[in-house]
Structure formats: C-alpha cells, structure tokens
Design a protein around this motif. Structure first.
Motif, PDB file in Angstrom:
ATOM      1  N   MET A 114       0.670  -1.032  -0.060  1.00 24.69           N
ATOM      2  CA  MET A 114       0.145  -0.080  -0.035  1.00 24.69           C
ATOM      3  C   MET A 114       0.908   1.046   0.073  1.00 24.69           C
ATOM      4  O   MET A 114       1.730   1.397   0.633  1.00 24.69           O
ATOM      5  N   SER A 115       0.591   2.381  -0.665  1.00 20.08           N
ATOM      6  CA  SER A 115       1.279   3.600  -0.736  1.00 20.08           C
ATOM      7  C   SER A 115       1.289   4.139   0.343  1.00 20.08           C
ATOM      8  O   SER A 115       0.249   4.186   1.187  1.00 20.08           O
ATOM      9  N   LYS A 116       1.907   5.528   0.525  1.00 16.15           N
ATOM     10  CA  LYS A 116       2.030   6.456   1.588  1.00 16.15           C
ATOM     11  C   LYS A 116       0.250   7.134   1.716  1.00 16.15           C
ATOM     12  O   LYS A 116       0.171   7.289   2.961  1.00 16.15           O
ATOM     13  N   ASP A 117      -0.327   7.381   0.593  1.00 13.60           N
ATOM     14  CA  ASP A 117      -1.491   7.887   0.686  1.00 13.60           C
ATOM     15  C   ASP A 117      -2.592   6.936   0.902  1.00 13.60           C
ATOM     16  O   ASP A 117      -3.894   7.271   0.676  1.00 13.60           O
ATOM     17  N   GLY A 118      -2.410   5.507   0.920  1.00 11.42           N
ATOM     18  CA  GLY A 118      -3.258   4.417   1.663  1.00 11.42           C
ATOM     19  C   GLY A 118      -3.946   3.914   0.243  1.00 11.42           C
ATOM     20  O   GLY A 118      -5.147   3.294   0.375  1.00 11.42           O
ATOM     21  N   ARG A 119      -3.385   4.202  -1.011  1.00 13.97           N
ATOM     22  CA  ARG A 119      -4.024   3.498  -2.078  1.00 13.97           C
ATOM     23  C   ARG A 119      -3.043   2.371  -2.545  1.00 13.97           C
ATOM     24  O   ARG A 119      -2.148   2.109  -2.166  1.00 13.97           O
ATOM     25  N   ILE A 120      -3.793   1.373  -2.886  1.00 18.00           N
ATOM     26  CA  ILE A 120      -3.110   0.265  -3.588  1.00 18.00           C
ATOM     27  C   ILE A 120      -2.663   0.423  -5.067  1.00 18.00           C
ATOM     28  O   ILE A 120      -3.788   0.603  -5.936  1.00 18.00           O
ATOM     29  N   PRO A 121      -1.282   0.442  -5.109  1.00 19.00           N
ATOM     30  CA  PRO A 121      -0.976   0.951  -6.593  1.00 19.00           C
ATOM     31  C   PRO A 121      -1.039  -0.261  -7.649  1.00 19.00           C
ATOM     32  O   PRO A 121      -1.159  -0.047  -8.798  1.00 19.00           O
ATOM     33  N   ASP A 122      -0.966  -1.473  -7.315  1.00 21.34           N
ATOM     34  CA  ASP A 122      -0.870  -2.678  -8.418  1.00 21.34           C
ATOM     35  C   ASP A 122      -1.505  -3.737  -7.780  1.00 21.34           C
ATOM     36  O   ASP A 122      -2.076  -4.022  -6.803  1.00 21.34           O
ATOM     37  N   ASP A 123      -1.805  -4.799  -8.835  1.00 22.13           N
ATOM     38  CA  ASP A 123      -2.104  -6.150  -8.289  1.00 22.13           C
ATOM     39  C   ASP A 123      -1.560  -6.701  -7.490  1.00 22.13           C
ATOM     40  O   ASP A 123      -1.876  -7.316  -6.742  1.00 22.13           O
ATOM     41  N   GLU A 124      -0.138  -6.600  -7.619  1.00 23.69           N
ATOM     42  CA  GLU A 124       0.749  -7.291  -6.555  1.00 23.69           C
ATOM     43  C   GLU A 124       0.480  -6.816  -4.999  1.00 23.69           C
ATOM     44  O   GLU A 124       0.373  -7.344  -3.950  1.00 23.69           O
ATOM     45  N   ALA A 125       0.421  -5.362  -4.994  1.00 21.72           N
ATOM     46  CA  ALA A 125      -0.073  -5.038  -3.546  1.00 21.72           C
ATOM     47  C   ALA A 125      -1.457  -5.491  -3.168  1.00 21.72           C
ATOM     48  O   ALA A 125      -1.448  -5.540  -2.021  1.00 21.72           O
ATOM     49  N   TYR A 126      -2.271  -5.497  -4.202  1.00 29.82           N
ATOM     50  CA  TYR A 126      -3.612  -6.075  -3.892  1.00 29.82           C
ATOM     51  C   TYR A 126      -3.403  -7.354  -3.154  1.00 29.82           C
ATOM     52  O   TYR A 126      -4.085  -7.506  -2.288  1.00 29.82           O
ATOM     53  N   GLU A 127      -2.727  -8.217  -3.796  1.00 28.71           N
ATOM     54  CA  GLU A 127      -2.731  -9.565  -3.205  1.00 28.71           C
ATOM     55  C   GLU A 127      -1.870  -9.593  -1.921  1.00 28.71           C
ATOM     56  O   GLU A 127      -2.207 -10.496  -1.158  1.00 28.71           O
ATOM     57  N   ASN A 128      -0.878  -8.803  -1.719  1.00 24.72           N
ATOM     58  CA  ASN A 128      -0.334  -8.579  -0.518  1.00 24.72           C
ATOM     59  C   ASN A 128      -1.180  -8.130   0.614  1.00 24.72           C
ATOM     60  O   ASN A 128      -1.041  -8.748   1.645  1.00 24.72           O
ATOM     61  N   GLU A 132     -12.395  -0.721  -2.359  1.00 22.50           N
ATOM     62  CA  GLU A 132     -12.007   0.706  -3.290  1.00 22.50           C
ATOM     63  C   GLU A 132     -11.267   0.338  -4.400  1.00 22.50           C
ATOM     64  O   GLU A 132     -11.580   0.417  -5.639  1.00 22.50           O
ATOM     65  N   TYR A 133     -10.187  -0.454  -4.471  1.00 17.64           N
ATOM     66  CA  TYR A 133      -9.105  -1.036  -5.520  1.00 17.64           C
ATOM     67  C   TYR A 133     -10.150  -1.955  -6.421  1.00 17.64           C
ATOM     68  O   TYR A 133     -10.334  -1.692  -7.622  1.00 17.64           O
ATOM     69  N   LYS A 134     -10.785  -2.660  -5.854  1.00 21.31           N
ATOM     70  CA  LYS A 134     -11.689  -3.870  -6.784  1.00 21.31           C
ATOM     71  C   LYS A 134     -12.779  -3.217  -7.299  1.00 21.31           C
ATOM     72  O   LYS A 134     -12.972  -3.350  -8.514  1.00 21.31           O
ATOM     73  N   ARG A 135     -13.285  -2.220  -6.798  1.00 23.85           N
ATOM     74  CA  ARG A 135     -14.201  -1.306  -7.333  1.00 23.85           C
ATOM     75  C   ARG A 135     -13.608  -0.580  -8.358  1.00 23.85           C
ATOM     76  O   ARG A 135     -14.442  -0.479  -9.741  1.00 23.85           O
ATOM     77  N   GLY A 136     -12.585   0.210  -8.369  1.00 24.40           N
ATOM     78  CA  GLY A 136     -12.052   0.637  -9.319  1.00 24.40           C
ATOM     79  C   GLY A 136     -11.459  -0.117 -10.503  1.00 24.40           C
ATOM     80  O   GLY A 136     -11.656   0.211 -11.701  1.00 24.40           O
TER      81      GLY A 136
END
Length: 82
Positions: free
Chosen positions: A1-15, A54-58
């Motif tokens: 997860m990035s500093k702003d609380g967003r998940i930047p990519d699929d790898e971060a999503y899986e993590n 939120e990531y999945k919806r996006g």
C-alpha cells in the motif's frame, strides 16, 4: 500500500489480501492480543479492508464504466486509475 493509502497495483492488492487473512487469525482468537492492541489492529484491518474494496471497485470500472453513475449516486467509494 502506498503512503496515501492507495493500492498501486495487483501485487500490492494480493499482498493486502494476504495481510488481511493473517491478521484475521489474530483478531479471531481472543487470547492473542491485549484489548488496546486488538483495538488498534482492528482499526488498521478495517482501513486495509476498505482500500481493498475501493481497489476492486476501481478495477471493475475499467471494464464497466457505466458503474460510475451507480457508485456516485449511492456514495460508494472507489479508486480511480489513470
């Protein structure tokens, strides 16, 4: 997860999903954590869970942009991708 609380990519999503599973085990057992630790972990868990949704919806909006109207009308949060 990035500093702003967003998940930047699929790898971060899986993590993030793996992190949720591991922490759910801790939260499920009432003897593993003190009350204050449990409360703090629960808040973090809820935050990560929300960002996963939120990531999945996006991601769904990339294939079905028509959902944007529905999300906005109902106030559902989603992550925007550029």
């Amino acid at each position: 997860m990035s500093k702003d609380g967003r998940i930047p990519d699929d790898e971060a999503y899986e993590n993030s999903l793996a992190w949720l599973v591991e922490r759910a085990k801790l939260l499920d057992d009432p003897l593993t954590l003190a009350a204050e630790e449990r409360h703090k972990l629960q808040r973090t868990y809820d935050f990560v869970e929300q960002r996963i949704h939120e990531y999945k919806r996006g991601q769904m909006l990339l294939t079905d942009p028509g959902r944007i109207k529905l999300y906005k009308a109902t106030g559902v949060a989603y992550q925007e991708f550029k």
